[in-house]
Design a protein around this motif. Structure first.
Motif, short mmCIF file in Angstrom:
data_model
loop_
_atom_site.label_atom_id
_atom_site.label_comp_id
_atom_site.label_asym_id
_atom_site.label_seq_id
_atom_site.Cartn_x
_atom_site.Cartn_y
_atom_site.Cartn_z
N THR A 33 0.83 -1.21 0.00
CA THR A 33 0.00 0.00 0.00
C THR A 33 0.86 1.25 0.00
O THR A 33 0.58 2.22 -0.72
N GLU A 34 1.93 1.26 0.82
CA GLU A 34 2.83 2.41 0.83
C GLU A 34 3.47 2.62 -0.55
O GLU A 34 3.63 3.76 -1.00
N SER A 35 3.80 1.53 -1.20
CA SER A 35 4.38 1.62 -2.54
C SER A 35 3.38 2.16 -3.54
O SER A 35 3.74 2.91 -4.46
N ARG A 36 2.11 1.81 -3.37
CA ARG A 36 1.07 2.37 -4.25
C ARG A 36 0.96 3.88 -4.06
O ARG A 36 0.78 4.62 -5.04
N VAL A 37 1.08 4.35 -2.83
CA VAL A 37 1.02 5.79 -2.57
C VAL A 37 2.22 6.49 -3.22
O VAL A 37 2.07 7.53 -3.86
N LEU A 38 3.41 5.89 -3.09
CA LEU A 38 4.60 6.46 -3.72
C LEU A 38 4.44 6.52 -5.24
O LEU A 38 4.81 7.51 -5.88
N ASP A 48 -3.01 16.53 -3.82
CA ASP A 48 -3.45 16.83 -2.46
C ASP A 48 -3.69 15.52 -1.72
O ASP A 48 -3.99 14.49 -2.33
N ALA A 49 -3.58 15.57 -0.38
CA ALA A 49 -3.82 14.38 0.42
C ALA A 49 -5.23 13.86 0.20
O ALA A 49 -5.45 12.64 0.15
N ALA A 50 -6.19 14.76 0.03
CA ALA A 50 -7.57 14.32 -0.21
C ALA A 50 -7.70 13.58 -1.53
O ALA A 50 -8.47 12.61 -1.63
N ALA A 57 -8.73 4.93 -2.39
CA ALA A 57 -9.75 4.38 -1.48
C ALA A 57 -9.15 3.99 -0.13
O ALA A 57 -9.36 2.88 0.37
N LEU A 58 -8.39 4.91 0.46
CA LEU A 58 -7.73 4.63 1.73
C LEU A 58 -8.42 5.37 2.87
O LEU A 58 -8.94 6.46 2.69
N ASP A 59 -8.40 4.75 4.03
CA ASP A 59 -8.90 5.40 5.24
C ASP A 59 -8.04 6.62 5.55
O ASP A 59 -6.81 6.58 5.40
N ALA A 60 -8.66 7.71 5.97
CA ALA A 60 -7.94 8.95 6.22
C ALA A 60 -6.84 8.77 7.26
O ALA A 60 -5.72 9.27 7.09
N GLY A 61 -7.14 8.05 8.34
CA GLY A 61 -6.15 7.84 9.38
C GLY A 61 -4.97 7.00 8.89
O GLY A 61 -3.81 7.29 9.21
N TYR A 62 -5.29 5.96 8.10
CA TYR A 62 -4.24 5.09 7.55
C TYR A 62 -3.32 5.87 6.62
O TYR A 62 -2.10 5.79 6.70
N LEU A 63 -3.92 6.68 5.72
CA LEU A 63 -3.11 7.48 4.81
C LEU A 63 -2.26 8.48 5.58
O LEU A 63 -1.09 8.70 5.24
N SER A 64 -2.82 9.08 6.61
CA SER A 64 -2.07 10.05 7.41
C SER A 64 -0.83 9.40 8.03
O SER A 64 0.25 10.00 8.04
N ARG A 65 -0.98 8.17 8.52
CA ARG A 65 0.17 7.47 9.11
C ARG A 65 1.24 7.18 8.05
O ARG A 65 2.44 7.29 8.32
N ILE A 66 0.79 6.82 6.83
CA ILE A 66 1.74 6.56 5.75
C ILE A 66 2.50 7.83 5.40
O ILE A 66 3.73 7.82 5.26
N LEU A 67 1.78 8.94 5.27
CA LEU A 67 2.43 10.19 4.91
C LEU A 67 3.36 10.68 6.02
O LEU A 67 4.41 11.27 5.74
#
Length: 310
Positions: A33-38, A48-50, A57-67
């Motif tokens: 998932t982190e690689s998908r974000v990269l 933008d983060a949004a 389709a990521l949970d806001a809290g999960y994405l925030s932790r990744i970032l």
């Protein structure tokens, strides 16, 4: 076909994908998932983060932790969006781009290893089956922005750039073969001698075929890069491809240390001009000329890479 057929295929394909990530070394030290974000950040430099949360389709809290992790590792920078201070713009740092490129290279190698087990005579059949699944399950939706991939040119792509520029500008603006000569010269100079750290070509691909391109090369003026040969195929317009290609050039030029990014265009190319304006380019000069069999007005545009993008 039954529900069980689909579930059986999903289990099979999940095992195939799992096999690619052997011993969790493929994306280490990051998760899939982190690689998908990269990957998303590498192909959309002005995200933008949004947008990331919605697109993946990521949970806001999960994405925030990744970032947060990416920021600690020096992979990203986050600043308020100029359009809406409540939103956070996320961009990759040079280290982040290197990491994304490394993960993409590992993924390509893993898929290449998988395909090497498929006889050459069967690979087209496999590719057609994959396209069929995508087409049937997206029936009526049509291609979307997420279906477009920006990649480096492969064998034949530089020739495609010349051919499609010549054909499209002849069909849409009546330009003669002089334009093809100019494009061929630009592409040949890049192919013969370019600096991979300061010059680059992008190909936009949709459903396995090229549908757009752009080039970033070093300009004669010190500290200046030049954007060249932006093109989007007519049947792929409306998917934001031109905007993504220009974003890629701006992000690359800024990370490569250029101070300015310039381009030359003509006033009849209104769609391209609107894209340049959205990215902060300003018109610095224009001059009538007769080229490519037409009377045109040439325009020079410039972007100061030291300023915050709008």
């Amino acid at each position: 076909m039954t529900v069980q057929d689909v579930r059986a295929f999903n289990r099979f394909y999940t095992n195939v994908i799992g096999a690619l990530d052997y011993s969790r070394q493929l994306y280490a030290p990051y998760t899939l998932t982190e690689s998908r974000v990269l990957y998303e950040l590498a192909h959309s430099p002005r995200t933008d983060a949004a947008d990331l949360r919605t697109g993946l389709a990521l949970d806001a809290g999960y994405l925030s932790r990744i970032l947060n992790r990416f920021e600690r590792d020096g992979l990203i920078e986050r600043v308020p969006s100029p359009q809406d201070p409540r939103r956070r713009r996320v961009t990759l740092t040079p280290r982040g781009r290197e990491t994304a490129a490394l993960l993409a290279e590992r993924s390509d190698q893993a898929v290449g290893t998988l395909l090497s087990t498929v006889p050459a005579a069967d690979r087209e059949r496999l590719s057609e089956a994959m396209r069929t699944i995508r087409d049937l399950l997206s029936e009526g939706r049509g291609p979307g922005r997420e279906d477009v991939v920006l990649r480096e040119p492969g064998p034949g792509d530089l020739g495609w750039i010349v051919q499609r520029n010549a054909a499209l500008y002849a069909a849409e603006y009546g330009w003669n073969a002089d334009y093809e000569v100019l494009v061929a010269k630009i592409v040949a100079e890049y192919a013969q001698d370019h600096d991979p750290h300061g010059e680059r070509v992008w190909i936009a691909e949709l459903d396995g075929r090229p549908v757009g391109c752009v080039m970033c090369v070093r300009d004669e003026a010190p500290g200046t890069a030049r954007l060249r040969l932006l093109l989007v195929e007519p049947d792929a317009r409306g998917l934001g491809i031109g905007d993504r290609l220009v974003s890629a050039v701006v992000g690359f030029a800024r990370s490569a240390g250029y101070r300015d990014l310039v381009l030359w265009t003509n006033d009849v190319l209104t769609s391209a001009r609107h894209i340049y304006q959205r990215h902060g380019f300003t018109l610095v000069a224009e001059k009538p000329h007769h080229s490519f069999g037409k009377d045109l007005v040439g325009q020079d545009w410039r972007l100061d890479l030291g300023t915050t993008p709008e």
